[in-house]
Design a protein around this motif. Sequence first.
Motif, PDB file in Angstrom:
ATOM      1  N   HIS A 144       0.812  -1.208   0.000  1.00  0.00           N
ATOM      2  CA  HIS A 144       0.000   0.000   0.000  1.00  0.00           C
ATOM      3  C   HIS A 144       0.842   1.253   0.000  1.00  0.00           C
ATOM      4  O   HIS A 144       0.317   2.365  -0.075  1.00  0.00           O
ATOM      5  N   LYS A 176      -8.901   3.370   6.978  1.00  0.00           N
ATOM      6  CA  LYS A 176      -7.725   3.510   6.108  1.00  0.00           C
ATOM      7  C   LYS A 176      -6.925   2.216   6.050  1.00  0.00           C
ATOM      8  O   LYS A 176      -6.503   1.771   4.976  1.00  0.00           O
ATOM      9  N   ARG A 179      -8.366  -0.490   3.893  1.00  0.00           N
ATOM     10  CA  ARG A 179      -8.007  -0.327   2.473  1.00  0.00           C
ATOM     11  C   ARG A 179      -6.566  -0.741   2.237  1.00  0.00           C
ATOM     12  O   ARG A 179      -6.248  -1.416   1.254  1.00  0.00           O
ATOM     13  N   THR A 182      -5.700  -4.518   1.708  1.00  0.00           N
ATOM     14  CA  THR A 182      -5.934  -5.127   0.400  1.00  0.00           C
ATOM     15  C   THR A 182      -4.668  -5.093  -0.440  1.00  0.00           C
ATOM     16  O   THR A 182      -4.262  -6.101  -1.034  1.00  0.00           O
TER      17      THR A 182
END
Length: 298
Positions: A144, A176, A179, A182
Amino acid sequence: MFSIYILTYNEELDIAACIESALLSDDVVVVDSYSSDRTVEIASRYDIRVVQHRFESHGRQRTWMLEEVPAKHDWIYILEADERMTPELFQECLEAIKTSEYVGYYAAERVMFMGSWIRHSTQYPRYQLRLLQRGKVWFTDYGHTEREVCEGATNFLKETYPHYTSGKGLSRWIDKHNRYSTDEAEETLRQLQQGSVNWRELFFGRSEVQRRRALKDLSLRLPFRPLVRFLYMYFFLGGFLDGRAGFTWCTLQAFYEYLILLKVWELKHMPLPPVDDSAQQGQADETTVDATTLSSSS
């Protein structure tokens, strides 16, 4: 002097304080990813530049910023909206850029959480490349986040910067990191399938950055990762010394690791959605029509 670039997306709660800390420089630029809140409105009140660019990834956003946004100076400091420049760090940066021996400098963050500096359980000092020479450093994607690529030697700054990691509340932090998990799951799966542990850098790495990255590659392969991470941070690193904030921080990090594991399992075992052949045929027909229209127009 050096320029300061501030990366933003929906940072209306932090942006004013961040900009004011950066005004030690005579060239401050906010690089916004089309925020939907009042970030740009607030930033525009200051005598600085504000530019916008559609966000693709952390690495691409930084590289675009360095390549496309003109800077007044050859050296740039990258500041996140929930971070602050300090007078002491600013002065050390001014001294650092006087030499051409290095193309970039790492600075250590002081994670501020629940009103406290989480010194022990955050693996302090954790370094991020923040000060860099334009044209000598760019960034690639990693999970990320991003990793720097440097055309030359780097060094470390002694002064640190505060990072208010949950300044917008725990709900925002959880959303946050949901996300983020992922992207981390995709990178974890790629590392497990293609990567390996660099044992030499793990034990004999020349810098804390090399050793920490090798340790991360090792941690991806450990069983019971969430529990291991909690025990490592809370007991081995001394997170218990950070009090209630330290316990909460370690628990959240273990939860984050568990989210990553769940999403890795999903990637490996959940079937892909079936392909709708009729929809694909429809798209192909539309493409044919568009192409015909363009041809006739010309």
